[in-house]
Design a protein around this motif. Structure first.
Motif, mmCIF file in Angstrom:
data_model
loop_
_atom_site.group_PDB
_atom_site.id
_atom_site.type_symbol
_atom_site.label_atom_id
_atom_site.label_comp_id
_atom_site.label_asym_id
_atom_site.label_seq_id
_atom_site.Cartn_x
_atom_site.Cartn_y
_atom_site.Cartn_z
ATOM 1 N N PRO A 120 0.858 -1.009 0.084
ATOM 2 C CA PRO A 120 -0.057 0.012 0.042
ATOM 3 C C PRO A 120 0.829 1.439 0.005
ATOM 4 O O PRO A 120 1.870 1.268 0.486
ATOM 5 N N PRO A 121 0.501 2.355 -0.747
ATOM 6 C CA PRO A 121 -0.976 2.468 -1.212
ATOM 7 C C PRO A 121 -1.060 2.018 -2.485
ATOM 8 O O PRO A 121 -2.231 2.059 -2.917
ATOM 9 N N HIS A 122 -0.464 1.367 -3.289
ATOM 10 C CA HIS A 122 -0.657 0.532 -4.660
ATOM 11 C C HIS A 122 -1.946 -0.597 -4.255
ATOM 12 O O HIS A 122 -1.673 -1.151 -3.008
ATOM 13 N N THR A 123 -2.151 -0.743 -5.010
ATOM 14 C CA THR A 123 -3.349 -1.848 -4.799
ATOM 15 C C THR A 123 -3.381 -3.045 -5.750
ATOM 16 O O THR A 123 -4.747 -3.898 -5.764
ATOM 17 N N ALA A 124 -2.688 -3.138 -6.756
ATOM 18 C CA ALA A 124 -2.565 -4.443 -7.405
ATOM 19 C C ALA A 124 -2.292 -5.810 -6.937
ATOM 20 O O ALA A 124 -1.721 -5.882 -5.704
ATOM 21 N N SER A 125 -2.868 -6.782 -7.448
ATOM 22 C CA SER A 125 -2.629 -8.162 -6.866
ATOM 23 C C SER A 125 -1.273 -8.637 -7.673
ATOM 24 O O SER A 125 -0.795 -8.110 -8.733
ATOM 25 N N VAL A 126 -0.472 -9.691 -6.978
ATOM 26 C CA VAL A 126 0.807 -9.965 -7.587
ATOM 27 C C VAL A 126 0.589 -11.537 -7.496
ATOM 28 O O VAL A 126 0.177 -12.221 -6.695
ATOM 29 N N ILE A 127 0.906 -12.101 -8.866
ATOM 30 C CA ILE A 127 1.157 -13.611 -8.946
ATOM 31 C C ILE A 127 2.110 -14.241 -8.304
ATOM 32 O O ILE A 127 3.226 -13.615 -8.056
ATOM 33 N N TRP A 128 1.672 -15.130 -7.362
ATOM 34 C CA TRP A 128 2.871 -15.654 -6.296
ATOM 35 C C TRP A 128 2.238 -17.091 -6.009
ATOM 36 O O TRP A 128 1.409 -17.860 -6.403
ATOM 37 N N ASP A 129 3.178 -17.974 -5.317
ATOM 38 C CA ASP A 129 2.990 -19.185 -4.946
ATOM 39 C C ASP A 129 3.068 -19.160 -3.451
ATOM 40 O O ASP A 129 3.289 -18.276 -2.562
ATOM 41 N N LEU A 130 2.873 -20.422 -2.963
ATOM 42 C CA LEU A 130 3.054 -20.799 -1.399
ATOM 43 C C LEU A 130 3.814 -21.644 -1.072
ATOM 44 O O LEU A 130 4.002 -22.261 -0.026
ATOM 45 N N GLU A 131 5.081 -21.702 -1.755
ATOM 46 C CA GLU A 131 6.012 -22.943 -1.432
ATOM 47 C C GLU A 131 6.891 -22.161 -0.395
ATOM 48 O O GLU A 131 7.313 -21.137 -0.239
ATOM 49 N N HIS A 132 6.944 -23.435 0.379
ATOM 50 C CA HIS A 132 7.911 -23.067 1.600
ATOM 51 C C HIS A 132 8.381 -24.483 2.473
ATOM 52 O O HIS A 132 7.469 -25.191 2.445
ATOM 53 N N LYS A 133 9.339 -24.470 2.689
ATOM 54 C CA LYS A 133 9.931 -25.686 3.475
ATOM 55 C C LYS A 133 9.563 -25.424 5.074
ATOM 56 O O LYS A 133 10.829 -25.035 5.641
ATOM 57 N N TRP A 134 8.644 -25.999 5.437
ATOM 58 C CA TRP A 134 8.510 -25.858 6.917
ATOM 59 C C TRP A 134 9.486 -26.750 7.851
ATOM 60 O O TRP A 134 9.998 -27.876 7.553
ATOM 61 N N LYS A 135 9.794 -26.146 8.724
ATOM 62 C CA LYS A 135 10.705 -27.052 9.858
ATOM 63 C C LYS A 135 10.073 -27.011 11.176
ATOM 64 O O LYS A 135 10.749 -27.302 12.033
ATOM 65 N N ASP A 136 8.851 -26.852 11.367
ATOM 66 C CA ASP A 136 8.114 -27.018 12.573
ATOM 67 C C ASP A 136 7.297 -28.136 12.654
ATOM 68 O O ASP A 136 6.405 -28.303 13.326
ATOM 69 N N HIS A 137 7.966 -29.484 12.158
ATOM 70 C CA HIS A 137 7.415 -30.731 12.311
ATOM 71 C C HIS A 137 7.100 -30.983 13.865
ATOM 72 O O HIS A 137 6.024 -31.473 14.110
ATOM 73 N N ASN A 138 7.863 -30.940 14.629
ATOM 74 C CA ASN A 138 7.718 -31.117 16.017
ATOM 75 C C ASN A 138 6.684 -30.491 16.736
ATOM 76 O O ASN A 138 5.976 -31.166 17.319
ATOM 77 N N TRP A 139 6.665 -29.429 16.263
ATOM 78 C CA TRP A 139 5.434 -28.410 16.901
ATOM 79 C C TRP A 139 4.011 -28.898 16.368
ATOM 80 O O TRP A 139 3.070 -29.298 17.291
ATOM 81 N N MET A 140 3.889 -29.176 14.923
ATOM 82 C CA MET A 140 2.728 -29.413 14.435
ATOM 83 C C MET A 140 2.045 -30.859 15.042
ATOM 84 O O MET A 140 1.065 -31.171 15.187
ATOM 85 N N GLU A 141 3.147 -31.841 15.084
ATOM 86 C CA GLU A 141 2.739 -33.103 15.584
ATOM 87 C C GLU A 141 2.538 -33.191 16.947
ATOM 88 O O GLU A 141 1.697 -34.311 17.448
#
Length: 635
Positions: free
Chosen positions: A120-141
């Motif tokens: 902001p204050p610009h208002t366009a959308s951006v083409i993107w992905d959701l790739e991420h190598k998570w390292k919180d396996h112990n927490w999630m389990e």
């Protein structure tokens, strides 16, 4: 660049679910998705605009030209426009140019399902992905062990834009900087969870994030989506849960947002008596429209799935539940039964909670609900709304009103403190001292306390000691933990320099110790939502302004005794009743010198005597420090 090619990610089953309001992962279909079609990489676009005459994708790749890349409407009356544009890549800017069929001029709209937005204050959308190598396996389990209702739950509420800024130019920290500074601080302070005020993209800074435009995009003010994932990841690795403020109650009417999206009242209710919020001058979702329900519930699922968040604090639930909320006579209409409840909202909230809990283990939903609406945090199968917890607004108001009174008058208002226990177990309550209590002329928490500087900070320490031993989970807004003197200002950093002064540092050290006490004493959390976890010793000593009670867990040997003295008079030889013989040890004292107190404390070993008192067979004599909370345990 080639024109748009026909393509779909939707099956007939997807469309049926969408129309029925049961498609809870719409973000996998609607929006902009990087895919490969017949060996050609590009982007598939899909947008819901049922009353549009035409929809074009415009962006920096076609000089924002309408008609250059026009989408096709599906044949199935779903109102979805879609198409594939080859050779587009991550990072491209885009909007939808929508020509309505009612003669309205074409408008440019941001993508409601965009994963990333321009800063902001610009208002366009951006083409993107959701790739991420998570390292919180112990927490999630093991998340259920951290996030259960029978576990310690101490929340640090944070506004990212003003927690800390760069000193040189008042510039925001980035998500990656928060992943270092904030994580270290919260871990040191001992909070179990962080609650972020809205991180979804919002156009207007003074809204604090509560006027959302990009529901599926973390705000670009602080970095990229993956940078926010790193922050969540680091918090989890440090053993800290993450709660997000979620705002399904209303949205702004900014031209690029959801309002009048395709030339019709698409997301907002068409009846202004239900579709406009007079307090915030914003639009209200149409909770009775199936496609809107799919949008909102999909959004909740999205943050839980792709950002690994552990809870959603739902904002302004009271405004959603009542048709007459902030409305005068003639500005609202009763429901079909003649009542003031919004039946569509009630149905929606139940479905939201059922869906969240059915799809994710170890998460919590928390309602900011300020009325006496029944069974907010009770299961839907018992007739409740299905939330895990509810903010205890009554406790907050009554307690702060009491603490603002000069100590000489407190004996006349003891009921303000004890009243909370008459309803403390009707809901799963969280005790909040939130951002709303330190703005708009209310003063800071310490600024409300009466007396000279010593008394103000003694009162603050007493308040926190009482809060952390009262049944229920806890929430402190940032700055409260070190006694920030001025009101919160969203445009600047907290006053971290205050921690060089003993009183402020003392409060901060005490809050850290209270978090440790809360986490290490099972009696303070195992039955925090059950009447079996609490017993009054004496709530009627109005003359001395003293209360005493027992907190209980699963093991009676772990019980703790709490005594609070709400005046600056030291109470020597103060006797309280006990149910059994034994020895007590003082394990916490808010008047400790290390916190800035006067150092009045009890001997290390205290022996219960066979002397009846307070209607009990035994009793013990204590020294009560001035404006102090003490906690004792059997030894």
């Amino acid at each position: 660049m080639n024109k748009v090619f026909s393509h779909t990610l939707f099956t007939d089953f997807d469309i049926d679910l969408f129309k029925a309001g049961k498609h809870y992962r719409l973000y996998e279909k609607l929006g902009a998705h990087l895919i490969e079609l017949n060996g050609v990489k590009g982007v598939y676009f899909a947008v819901w605009a049922p009353t549009a005459q035409s929809v074009s994708v415009v962006g920096d790749f076609n000089y924002w030209t309408q008609g250059e890349h026009q989408l096709e409407v599906r044949w199935d009356s779903s109102g979805i426009w879609e198409g594939f544009i080859p050779e587009l890549d991550k990072g491209a800017l885009y909007k939808y140019k929508i020509q309505s069929n009612n003669g309205e001029i074409a408008t440019e709209k941001s993508d409601p399902f965009a994963f990333y937005c321009e800063k902001p204050p610009h208002t366009a959308s951006v083409i993107w992905d959701l790739e991420h190598k998570w390292k919180d396996h112990n927490w999630m389990e093991n998340r259920e062990n951290h996030n259960g209702l029978n576990r310690p739950y101490s929340v640090y509420e944070v506004h990212l834009g003003s927690w800390k800024r760069h000193i040189s130019d008042n510039r925001f920290l980035t998500y990656l900087e928060f992943a270092e500074d904030l994580v270290d601080y919260v871990k040191k302070m001992g909070f179990t969870h962080v609650e972020f005020m809205p991180v979804m993209e919002y156009p207007y800074d003074p809204s604090w994030g509560y006027q959302l435009v990009g529901y599926f995009a973390p705000t670009s003010r602080f970095g990229k989506p993956q940078d926010f994932m790193v922050l969540v990841d680091k918090l989890h690795q440090a053993g800290i849960g993450v709660i997000l403020d979620w705002v399904p109650s209303h949205f702004p009417d900014d031209a690029h947002g959801l309002g009048f999206f395709d030339g019709s009242n698409l997301y907002e209710h068409p009846d202004r008596k239900k579709g406009y919020h007079p307090d915030w001058k914003s639009l209200v979702f149409n909770y009775g429209r199936n496609e809107v329900r799919s949008f909102l519930i999909s959004n909740a699922i999205f943050w839980l799935q792709h950002y690994h968040v552990d809870g959603l604090r739902v904002d302004a639930v009271a405004s959603m539940l009542y048709l007459d909320y902030s409305r005068k006579e003639g500005e609202w209409e009763p429901n079909i039964y003649g009542g003031r409840e919004n039946l569509d909202t009630i149905s929606f909230l139940k479905e939201f909670n059922e869906t969240v809990y059915a799809n994710f283990k170890g998460v919590q939903t928390i309602a900011e609900e300020s009325t006496s609406f029944p069974m907010v945090s009770r299961p839907t199968y018992d007739g409740g709304l299905g939330f895990g917890m509810k903010w205890m607004m009554g406790w907050m108001h009554d307690t702060l009103d009491y603490f603002q009174k000069e100590t000489v008058y407190r004996k006349f208002h003891q009921n303000d403190l004890t009243f909370s226990m008459t309803y403390a177990f009707t809901e799963n309550f969280m005790l909040p001292l939130s951002h709303d209590e330190v703005v708009h002329g209310k003063r800071s928490i310490v600024g409300r306390m009466p007396g000279d500087e010593w008394q103000k900070f003694a009162n603050l320490r007493l308040l926190y000691g009482y809060m952390f031993t009262h049944p229920g989970t806890k929430l402190l807004f940032m700055g409260n933990e070190f006694g920030q003197s001025r009101e919160w200002n969203f445009e600047s950093s907290l006053d971290w320099h205050l921690n060089q002064y003993p009183y402020h540092e003392g409060v901060k050290d005490m809050v850290a110790d209270l978090n440790k006490l809360y986490k290490t004493q099972p009696a303070l959390y195992e039955k925090q939502f059950s009447p079996d976890g609490f017993e009054w010793i004496n709530y009627s000593d109005h003359e001395n302004a003293v209360i005493s009670f027992i907190r209980k867990g699963n093991n009676p040997k772990e019980d703790v005794i709490v005594v609070c003295n709400f005046t600056q008079i030291v109470r020597s030889n103060y006797r309280i009743g006990m149910s059994r013989l034994g020895n007590l040890t003082e394990i916490f004292n808010s008047d400790d010198k290390k916190y800035g107190g006067s150092g009045v404390n009890n001997p290390h070993h205290l022996t219960i005597e066979p002397s009846p008192y307070d209607g009990k067979d035994y009793s013990i004599e204590l020294i009560l420090p001035p404006l102090g909370t003490i906690v004792l345990k059997f030894s």
